[in-house]
Design an enzyme around this catalytic site. Structure first.
Site, PDB file in Angstrom:
ATOM      1  CE  LYS A  30      41.976  38.821  52.215  1.00  0.00           C
ATOM      2  NZ  LYS A  30      41.555  38.039  51.025  1.00  0.00           N
ATOM      3  NE  ARG A  35      42.134  43.885  42.222  1.00  0.00           N
ATOM      4  CZ  ARG A  35      41.563  42.893  42.920  1.00  0.00           C
ATOM      5  NH1 ARG A  35      42.105  42.471  44.065  1.00  0.00           N
ATOM      6  NH2 ARG A  35      40.463  42.317  42.485  1.00  0.00           N
ATOM      7  N   GLY A 103      42.364  32.656  47.629  1.00  0.00           N
ATOM      8  CA  GLY A 103      41.642  32.592  46.362  1.00  0.00           C
ATOM      9  C   GLY A 103      42.019  33.733  45.433  1.00  0.00           C
ATOM     10  NE  ARG A 131      37.257  30.084  47.881  1.00  0.00           N
ATOM     11  CZ  ARG A 131      37.618  31.344  48.087  1.00  0.00           C
ATOM     12  NH1 ARG A 131      38.732  31.612  48.753  1.00  0.00           N
ATOM     13  NH2 ARG A 131      36.898  32.332  47.613  1.00  0.00           N
ATOM     14  CB  SER A 176      33.546  36.786  40.414  1.00  0.00           C
ATOM     15  OG  SER A 176      34.898  36.560  40.773  1.00  0.00           O
ATOM     16  CD  GLN A 178      38.763  36.052  44.220  1.00  0.00           C
ATOM     17  OE1 GLN A 178      38.455  34.906  43.890  1.00  0.00           O
ATOM     18  NE2 GLN A 178      39.120  36.373  45.446  1.00  0.00           N
ATOM     19  CG  ASP A 328      35.117  39.446  51.112  1.00  0.00           C
ATOM     20  OD1 ASP A 328      34.668  38.385  50.649  1.00  0.00           O
ATOM     21  OD2 ASP A 328      36.041  40.085  50.568  1.00  0.00           O
ATOM     22  CE  LYS A 355      32.863  35.378  48.326  1.00  0.00           C
ATOM     23  NZ  LYS A 355      33.607  35.966  47.211  1.00  0.00           N
ATOM     24  NE  ARG A 359      33.913  33.838  54.508  1.00  0.00           N
ATOM     25  CZ  ARG A 359      34.737  34.714  53.943  1.00  0.00           C
ATOM     26  NH1 ARG A 359      34.258  35.665  53.158  1.00  0.00           N
ATOM     27  NH2 ARG A 359      36.034  34.641  54.166  1.00  0.00           N
TER      28      ARG A 359
HETATM   29  C1  S3P Z   1      38.230  39.761  45.893  1.00  0.00           C
HETATM   30  C2  S3P Z   1      36.998  39.544  45.352  1.00  0.00           C
HETATM   31  C3  S3P Z   1      35.909  38.848  46.061  1.00  0.00           C
HETATM   32  C4  S3P Z   1      36.178  38.770  47.560  1.00  0.00           C
HETATM   33  C5  S3P Z   1      37.589  38.375  47.870  1.00  0.00           C
HETATM   34  C6  S3P Z   1      38.575  39.348  47.262  1.00  0.00           C
HETATM   35  C7  S3P Z   1      39.252  40.448  45.090  1.00  0.00           C
HETATM   36  O1  S3P Z   1      35.810  37.544  45.556  1.00  0.00           O
HETATM   37  O2  S3P Z   1      35.286  37.863  48.166  1.00  0.00           O
HETATM   38  O3  S3P Z   1      37.785  38.325  49.259  1.00  0.00           O
HETATM   39  O4  S3P Z   1      40.277  40.904  45.641  1.00  0.00           O
HETATM   40  O5  S3P Z   1      39.048  40.576  43.865  1.00  0.00           O
HETATM   41  P1  S3P Z   1      34.935  37.211  44.255  1.00  0.00           P
HETATM   42  O6  S3P Z   1      35.562  37.853  43.105  1.00  0.00           O
HETATM   43  O7  S3P Z   1      34.967  35.717  44.174  1.00  0.00           O
HETATM   44  O8  S3P Z   1      33.570  37.721  44.536  1.00  0.00           O
END
Ligand code: S3P
Length: 447
Positions: A30, A35, A103, A131, A176, A178, A328, A355, A359
């Site tokens: 995913k 990306r 997210g 979130r 993170s 993200q 995750d 999340k 969770r």
């Molecule tokens: C992800 C980063 C993680 C993960 C999410 C996917 C990503 O989140 O939990 O399912 O693709 O960069 P965080 O960056 O909030 O830790």
């Protein structure tokens, strides 16, 4: 719309099979799928993507990139082709961008919009709208974007980008990927060098793929952690990408084959990037029988097939420094722990609270209702295992718009005395549309 969001819940009853056996191929990763669409949409020319995850979250990213000017098509050969607009070339979307449950789409796209001369409004489902986005708003505002959000830094939220945005040095206050990726994506159209300092390493797919697309990016170990420096204004060259299988999807089969007596499953094409493979380490510490076959490289990422056989698991203290590489996978790990001998203690995982659901609370409630004893901590969960015996089962689980709660509790039901009911299994489609079909195949049911 290329995707549709759930309107009505889909209850599902899960009964324990005799055993699980066979081979399955997990869908594309995913994180890497998101990306690959975003960077292809920013390259000039045609990129092709094989193995893209065709789940709702990724389709939300595809729809958003189309709304901002990219041409994205899927061939009958399941290859996706993307004609990008070039860095700096994103167009003003005509409508709010519907992020559904995702997210990753939201936070990464906020980064892209932040340094373009456009504004975009992000909306999402009830889970996503709860979130925190402040963690992304803070650095993007420092770069010059103007962001207005609902109270508490939540969706709906509007980003007005700035050209030229300002490069920053940003030390991540939370581990993170993200947030890291949002800043790096904003940096693509920002003159000068933007640096992200990462005290705790998180998944590095953005760095790998940005380098693959030709961005000038360096990664060094500094006194305060990994320093990722990206030089804007970048020119990205179109690529041919093969997306490896998602270790977070493989996680459910790793645990299922480990806990259902008599099982043997080969999970093909599992991405084993060290920033993602923490669950394999944790399960092996518990005594799991996981063999790596045909280790290879796919799309610049380490991949193997995993042969997993049923094994007697024992409880462990999960090393907190594994958390970022299995963040995750905790819901699946809690299920493994429910069948181990003794207690499994997982701490240092407070990020689980923000999340797709909380969770820690969601898994605690789901396991307790089905006969598993747990203790909740602010930053984790202790699970007392059955020593390999089936758990009681029999209860209905609230999946809370969280695909990983739904799939984890499906796995728990595979070794329960009485069937477990999910109040809503539809969230599974966000990351793993073929999950129940593959479960039926491994259970020996005709599909
Ligand atoms: C992800 C980063 C993680 C993960 C999410 C996917 C990503 O989140 O939990 O399912 O693709 O960069 P965080 O960056 O909030 O830790």
């Amino acid at each position: 719309m290329a995707h549709s969001f759930h309107t009505s819940p889909e209850p599902r009853v899960i009964r324990a099979p005799a055993r699980l056996s066979g081979r399955i191929r997990v869908p594309g990763d995913k994180s890497i799928s998101h990306r690959s669409l975003m960077l292809s949409a920013l390259a000039v020319g045609e990129s092709r993507i094989e193995g893209l995850l065709e789940g709702e979250d990724v389709l939300a990213t595809a729809a958003a990139m189309r709304a901002m000017g990219a041409t994205i098509t899927r061939g009958d050969d399941a290859v996706w082709r993307v004609h990008g607009v070039g860095v700096g070339g994103l167009l003003q979307p005509a409508q709010a961008l519907d992020m559904g449950n995702s997210g990753t789409s939201t936070r990464l796209l906020m980064g892209l919009v932040a340094s373009h001369a456009i504004s975009a409004t992000f909306v999402g489902d009830a889970s996503l709208s709860g979130r925190p986005m402040g963690r992304v708003i803070t650095p993007l505002a420092q770069m010059g974007a103007d962001i207005t959000a609902a109270p508490g830094g939540r969706l709906p939220l509007t980003v007005r980008g700035l050209v030229a945005a300002v490069p920053i040095d940003y030390e991540l206050p939370v581990a993170s990927a993200q947030v890291k990726s949002a800043v790096l994506l904003a940096a693509l159209n920002t003159p000068g060098i933007t640096r992200v300092i990462e005290p705790v390493p998180t998944r590095d797919h953005s760095e790998r793929m940005l380098a693959g697309f030709g961005a000038r990016l360096t990664v060094e170990q500094g006194p305060r952690g990994r320093v990722i420096a990206l030089e804007g204004e970048a020119e990205l060259r179109p690529q041919s990408i093969v997306v490896p299988g998602d270790p977070s999807s493989a996680a459910f089969w790793m645990v299922a084959a480990s806990v259902v007596p008599g099982s043997e499953v080969v999970i093909e094409n599992v991405g084993l990037n060290p920033t993602r493979a923490g669950l394999v380490t944790a399960l092996r510490m518990m005594g799991a029988d996981i063999e790596e076959l045909d280790a290879r490289t796919v799309g610049g990422e380490p991949v193997a097939d995993l042969r997993v056989r049923h094994a007697a698991l024992r409880g462990i203290e999960v090393p907190p420094d594994l958390a970022p590489s299995m963040i995750d996978e905790y819901p699946a790990l809690f299920v493994a722990a429910a069948f181990a001998s003794g207690a499994t203690v997982a701490r240092g995982a407070e990020e689980l609270r923000v999340k797709e659901s909380d969770r820690i609370a969601a898994m605690r409630a789901a396991l307790e209702a089905n006969g598993v004893t747990t203790e909740e901590h602010e930053d984790g969960l202790t699970v007392h295992g059955s020593g390999g015996e089936p758990i009681a089962g029999g209860a209905t689980v609230a999946t809370q718009l969280d695909h990983r709660i739904a799939m984890s509790m499906t796995v728990a039901a595979l070794h329960a005395r009485t069937a477990i009911t999910l109040d809503d299994a539809s969230p599974v489609a966000t990351s793993y549309p073929a999950f129940y079909q593959q479960l039926a195949e491994l259970s020996g049911e005709t599909v």
